[in-house]
Scaffold this motif. Structure first.
Motif, PDB file in Angstrom:
ATOM      1  N   LYS A 141       0.854  -1.202   0.000  1.00 26.22           N
ATOM      2  CA  LYS A 141       0.000   0.000   0.000  1.00 26.22           C
ATOM      3  C   LYS A 141       0.889   1.252   0.000  1.00 26.22           C
ATOM      4  N   ASN A 142       0.357   2.351  -0.474  1.00 20.06           N
ATOM      5  CA  ASN A 142       1.111   3.610  -0.512  1.00 20.06           C
ATOM      6  C   ASN A 142       1.146   4.283   0.854  1.00 20.06           C
ATOM      7  N   TYR A 143       2.083   5.209   0.996  1.00 22.21           N
ATOM      8  CA  TYR A 143       2.237   5.974   2.231  1.00 22.21           C
ATOM      9  C   TYR A 143       1.107   6.995   2.346  1.00 22.21           C
ATOM     10  N   ASP A 144       0.665   7.247   3.570  1.00 28.60           N
ATOM     11  CA  ASP A 144      -0.443   8.176   3.836  1.00 28.60           C
ATOM     12  C   ASP A 144       0.111   9.529   4.260  1.00 28.60           C
ATOM     13  N   TYR A 145       0.213  10.440   3.317  1.00 26.23           N
ATOM     14  CA  TYR A 145       0.750  11.771   3.607  1.00 26.23           C
ATOM     15  C   TYR A 145      -0.254  12.672   4.309  1.00 26.23           C
ATOM     16  N   SER A 146      -1.517  12.242   4.394  1.00 25.11           N
ATOM     17  CA  SER A 146      -2.533  13.045   5.085  1.00 25.11           C
ATOM     18  C   SER A 146      -2.747  12.570   6.529  1.00 25.11           C
ATOM     19  N   PHE A 147      -2.091  11.479   6.932  1.00 25.15           N
ATOM     20  CA  PHE A 147      -2.179  10.936   8.299  1.00 25.15           C
ATOM     21  C   PHE A 147      -3.630  10.715   8.727  1.00 25.15           C
ATOM     22  N   ASP A 148      -4.361  10.053   7.857  1.00 25.39           N
ATOM     23  CA  ASP A 148      -5.777   9.764   8.068  1.00 25.39           C
ATOM     24  C   ASP A 148      -5.921   8.271   8.382  1.00 25.39           C
ATOM     25  N   ASN A 149      -6.531   7.949   9.522  1.00 28.98           N
ATOM     26  CA  ASN A 149      -6.680   6.549   9.939  1.00 28.98           C
ATOM     27  C   ASN A 149      -7.804   5.819   9.215  1.00 28.98           C
ATOM     28  N   HIS A 150      -8.469   6.465   8.277  1.00 36.40           N
ATOM     29  CA  HIS A 150      -9.664   5.874   7.667  1.00 36.40           C
ATOM     30  C   HIS A 150      -9.612   5.886   6.140  1.00 36.40           C
ATOM     31  N   ASN A 151      -8.455   5.536   5.569  1.00 37.37           N
ATOM     32  CA  ASN A 151      -8.357   5.431   4.114  1.00 37.37           C
ATOM     33  C   ASN A 151      -7.500   4.221   3.763  1.00 37.37           C
ATOM     34  N   GLU A 152      -7.164   4.045   2.509  1.00 34.10           N
ATOM     35  CA  GLU A 152      -6.434   2.854   2.053  1.00 34.10           C
ATOM     36  C   GLU A 152      -4.927   3.078   1.938  1.00 34.10           C
ATOM     37  N   THR A 153      -4.422   4.173   2.492  1.00 40.70           N
ATOM     38  CA  THR A 153      -2.987   4.415   2.564  1.00 40.70           C
ATOM     39  C   THR A 153      -2.603   4.429   4.040  1.00 40.70           C
ATOM     40  N   PHE A 154      -1.307   4.281   4.340  1.00 39.80           N
ATOM     41  CA  PHE A 154      -0.890   4.091   5.727  1.00 39.80           C
ATOM     42  C   PHE A 154       0.364   4.888   6.062  1.00 39.80           C
ATOM     43  N   TYR A 155       0.358   5.523   7.230  1.00 41.88           N
ATOM     44  CA  TYR A 155       1.573   6.126   7.789  1.00 41.88           C
ATOM     45  C   TYR A 155       2.117   5.147   8.822  1.00 41.88           C
ATOM     46  N   CYS A 156       3.339   5.342   9.279  1.00 43.35           N
ATOM     47  CA  CYS A 156       4.015   4.309  10.080  1.00 43.35           C
ATOM     48  C   CYS A 156       3.237   3.908  11.332  1.00 43.35           C
ATOM     49  N   SER A 157       2.791   4.856  12.114  1.00 44.11           N
ATOM     50  CA  SER A 157       2.123   4.542  13.380  1.00 44.11           C
ATOM     51  C   SER A 157       0.753   3.914  13.184  1.00 44.11           C
ATOM     52  N   GLU A 158       0.242   4.001  11.987  1.00 49.63           N
ATOM     53  CA  GLU A 158      -1.077   3.447  11.694  1.00 49.63           C
ATOM     54  C   GLU A 158      -1.017   1.924  11.458  1.00 49.63           C
ATOM     55  N   ILE A 159       0.112   1.406  11.018  1.00 46.60           N
ATOM     56  CA  ILE A 159       0.218  -0.015  10.671  1.00 46.60           C
ATOM     57  C   ILE A 159      -0.064  -0.927  11.876  1.00 46.60           C
ATOM     58  N   PRO A 160       0.638  -0.773  13.018  1.00 45.29           N
ATOM     59  CA  PRO A 160       0.314  -1.661  14.152  1.00 45.29           C
ATOM     60  C   PRO A 160      -1.123  -1.471  14.656  1.00 45.29           C
ATOM     61  N   TYR A 161      -1.588  -0.230  14.662  1.00 43.00           N
ATOM     62  CA  TYR A 161      -2.963   0.061  15.085  1.00 43.00           C
ATOM     63  C   TYR A 161      -3.962  -0.696  14.206  1.00 43.00           C
ATOM     64  N   ALA A 162      -3.811  -0.565  12.887  1.00 44.50           N
ATOM     65  CA  ALA A 162      -4.727  -1.231  11.956  1.00 44.50           C
ATOM     66  C   ALA A 162      -4.595  -2.750  12.028  1.00 44.50           C
ATOM     67  N   SER A 163      -3.431  -3.230  12.424  1.00 47.42           N
ATOM     68  CA  SER A 163      -3.210  -4.675  12.544  1.00 47.42           C
ATOM     69  C   SER A 163      -3.861  -5.254  13.798  1.00 47.42           C
ATOM     70  N   MET A 164      -3.915  -4.473  14.873  1.00 50.53           N
ATOM     71  CA  MET A 164      -4.505  -4.953  16.137  1.00 50.53           C
ATOM     72  C   MET A 164      -6.003  -4.694  16.244  1.00 50.53           C
ATOM     73  N   LYS A 165      -6.474  -3.602  15.664  1.00 50.42           N
ATOM     74  CA  LYS A 165      -7.857  -3.137  15.863  1.00 50.42           C
ATOM     75  C   LYS A 165      -8.925  -4.201  15.585  1.00 50.42           C
ATOM     76  N   PRO A 166      -8.807  -5.031  14.524  1.00 50.49           N
ATOM     77  CA  PRO A 166      -9.850  -6.034  14.293  1.00 50.49           C
ATOM     78  C   PRO A 166      -9.962  -7.086  15.405  1.00 50.49           C
ATOM     79  N   PHE A 167      -8.902  -7.235  16.193  1.00 51.79           N
ATOM     80  CA  PHE A 167      -8.862  -8.273  17.219  1.00 51.79           C
ATOM     81  C   PHE A 167      -8.976  -7.722  18.633  1.00 51.79           C
ATOM     82  N   PHE A 168      -8.893  -6.386  18.737  1.00 54.51           N
ATOM     83  CA  PHE A 168      -8.933  -5.753  20.055  1.00 54.51           C
ATOM     84  C   PHE A 168      -9.431  -4.319  19.892  1.00 54.51           C
TER      85      PHE A 168
END
Length: 202
Positions: A141-168
């Motif tokens: 996926k491409n880098y998220d230059y807008s730092f938005d947690n609700h789109n299809e691009t990702f910034y660094c701190s969003e990756i672990p969050y998005a990886s854990m959120k479905p399970f916790f």
């Protein structure tokens, strides 16, 4: 009002994307870690662990609150999954390929590039293990230059969050929905256990 302000900030960040890309490429200083410390980390780190880091000499570090400027997660194959600035290059066939964005890096290689590192782990092992698999779906996926947690691009701190959120669901419930998650937030998150920190010699 707060949502409108965040929309304006995101538009400004997208407008400044070329400047962000240029800044991300500035400066890099070699690691100050010893082989013994790297070996200790390699024996300690498990799938699903979240890695925070700092690289001295990186210009972008000046703009990120806290002692650490980057976050990544360890996948189920003990590779680091991280989001870095997009880096489009032409492949052998002349097609544009993104060598940046969300990518996998060998754990030891990743550690040697850092000046400081911390490791945190979700207190529930099954969440960490599920996240270590979930993070793989973001690779490419491409880098998220807008730092938005609700789109299809990702910034660094969003990756672990998005990886854990479905399970916790409760992860980062203290971070407002319209706010970007910062590396420092991982050090203060209630559900994450500190495992190692090179700044405090833990």
């Amino acid at each position: 009002m707060a949502d409108r302000t965040m929309q304006l900030i995101r538009k400004l960040l997208l407008f400044l994307k070329p400047v962000q890309i240029w800044i991300q490429g500035l400066g890099h200083v070699e690691s100050g870690f010893t082989k013994e410390y790297i070996d200790y980390l390699l024996m300690t780190i498990k799938p699903g662990d979240i890695l925070g880091s700092y690289e001295s000499g990186r210009f972008t570090s000046w703009f990120i609150k806290g002692d650490f400027d980057h976050i990544a997660i360890v996948n189920n194959d003990l590779y680091v999954v991280e989001a870095v600035g997009d880096d489009f290059v032409k492949d052998r066939n002349g097609n544009l390929v993104n060598k940046g964005g969300v990518r996998k890096v060998k754990l030891e290689e990743w550690l040697w590039k850092k000046t400081h590192v911390f490791v945190v782990r979700h207190y529930m092992e099954h969440v960490a293990l599920a996240a270590s698999i979930e993070c793989n779906k973001f690779v490419g996926k491409n880098y998220d230059y807008s730092f938005d947690n609700h789109n299809e691009t990702f910034y660094c701190s969003e990756i672990p969050y998005a990886s854990m959120k479905p399970f916790f669901e409760s992860i980062f419930e203290n971070v407002p929905k319209n706010k970007a998650i910062l590396p420092i937030d991982y050090l203060t998150e209630y559900y994450l256990i500190p495992i190692a920190n090179s700044r405090t010699k833990e």
